[in-house]
Enzyme design. Structure first.
Site, short mmCIF file in Angstrom:
data_model
loop_
_atom_site.label_atom_id
_atom_site.label_comp_id
_atom_site.label_asym_id
_atom_site.label_seq_id
_atom_site.Cartn_x
_atom_site.Cartn_y
_atom_site.Cartn_z
N ARG A 286 0.84 -1.20 0.00
CA ARG A 286 0.00 0.00 0.00
C ARG A 286 0.87 1.24 0.00
O ARG A 286 1.77 1.39 0.83
CB ARG A 286 -0.90 0.01 1.24
N ARG B 72 -5.47 17.67 8.25
CA ARG B 72 -4.25 17.22 8.93
C ARG B 72 -3.50 18.44 9.45
O ARG B 72 -3.59 19.54 8.87
CB ARG B 72 -3.35 16.42 8.00
N LYS C 119 -13.15 2.80 1.42
CA LYS C 119 -12.81 2.75 2.85
C LYS C 119 -14.01 3.25 3.66
O LYS C 119 -14.49 4.36 3.45
CB LYS C 119 -11.58 3.61 3.11
N THR D 47 -6.07 -1.29 10.38
CA THR D 47 -5.74 -0.32 11.43
C THR D 47 -5.51 -0.96 12.80
O THR D 47 -6.39 -1.62 13.35
CB THR D 47 -6.80 0.79 11.58
#
Length: 341
Positions: free
Chosen positions: A36, A77, A219, A277
């Protein structure tokens, strides 16, 4: 370790800790099936060089290694280059867009992803490592610290239940699609999908790059996506249970049942599903996972996940190849006790 007898695929995120050819080689030999590359971090040049390294090493080792390019969604972010900032409960913190003249504020990017907010809303930074509460919407946003810690560059900033007032397929998203498509990856993962329409919009953009048929992994990491799960599964080629942001957007105690719902729903519709995760999170710093982590991985496989994913464990962790090897060992052992037909 041979991968031929293992059904569960292992996805490993490539980052600063694992981009060296020697480490990539060890990860392939340890059981990595898909690499990934996350466009949320690193430069376009770094991504291009990394993808080429993976393909070169896969050819040398005569292994089929897929490339999964992760496309950022509308997520805030902390601005790259921001100095670390320690905060404690009761501190007053201002949050501002990166181009705003607001000395002392925590700067976030992209600024158009700052959603409309109200006093009392929560702000979670770094998957909840730091928790704030909004006192005044601003700009800049005035908040008070409820749970302290260290705010660092690149940390995600999530305001649960709030969405930015921009279309999912924004010009920025289109540029990320163009960059990702240039690598000719085997899969594209879309972050923060909210509806099946977001997937259709992405397909249109991919078609313009000559990649209309590339498999899209949606996702699931917000409440809206969970509510529209059936339609998203129908339109996507695969689903990722992205537990990081999902566990920030919704109460943590709801995540296990939602994970099981997603895996079951994908199995019923014949769509592959990835569980991701913090699966072996302690291996970011340790050479051995906790028993709870091993059980978490095994339970996801028992429930029917088609792949498990390593994130920080291999991107910034101290033992990327060992994390892959441990994941492969857990999967191989768990599958011995499953009634495959």
């Amino acid at each position: 370790m041979s991968c031929t007898l293992r059904r569960t695929k292992i996805i490993a995120t490539i980052g600063p800790a694992s981009a060296h050819p020697r480490i990539i080689r060890e990860m392939i030999l340890s059981g990595m099936d898909i690499a990934r590359v996350n466009l949320s971090h690193g430069s376009a040049t770094w991504h291009e060089e990394t993808v080429q390294q993976i393909r070169t090493l896969a050819d040398e080792l005569n292994r089929e290694i897929g490339i999964l390019v992760d496309i950022p969604g509308p997520k805030l972010r902390v601005l790259t280059g921001s100095p670390p900032r320690d905060v404690i409960a009761g501190d007053i913190i201002h949050i501002a867009g990166e181009h705003m003249n607001s000395p002392g504020s925590v700067l976030v990017t992209p600024p158009d992803c700052i959603p409309p907010v109200c006093p009392g809303d929560m702000v979670l930074i770094g998957d909840g490592a730091v928790t704030l509460q909004i006192l005044k919407p601003g700009p800049p946003m005035r908040t008070t610290v409820l749970s302290g810690g260290t705010i660092r560059e690149g940390m995600g900033v999530v305001i649960p239940g709030r969405r930015p007032d921009i279309p999912y397929a924004s010009p920025r998203f289109g540029e990320y699609i163009r960059r990702g498509a240039a690598f000719r990856p085997d899969y594209i993962a879309l972050s923060f999908v909210g509806s099946a329409a977001d997937i259709r919009d992405a397909r249109i953009l991919l078609a313009k790059q000559g990649m209309a048929d590339i498999p899209i992994i949606a996702k699931i990491e917000c409440r809206r996506a969970v509510e529209g799960l059936a339609d998203i599964i129908r339109d996507a080629d695969g689903i990722m249970v992205a537990r990081g942001d999902l566990g920030v957007e919704i109460p943590l105690e709801e995540v296990p049942n939602i994970q099981k719902l997603i895996i079951t729903s994908c199995s019923q519709q014949g769509k592959p599903v990835i569980t991701a995760t913090e699966m072996l999170e302690s291996m970011v710093s340790r050479g051995r996972p906790t028993r709870a982590e091993v059980t978490d991985v095994a339970n996801a496989i028992v429930d029917g996940t088609d792949a498990t994913m390593l994130s920080a464990e291999t991107s910034v962790g101290k033992h990327p190849d060992q994390a892959v090897m441990m994941m492969a060992r857990i999967a191989t052992e768990t599958e011995k006790h499953l009634p495959y037909l």
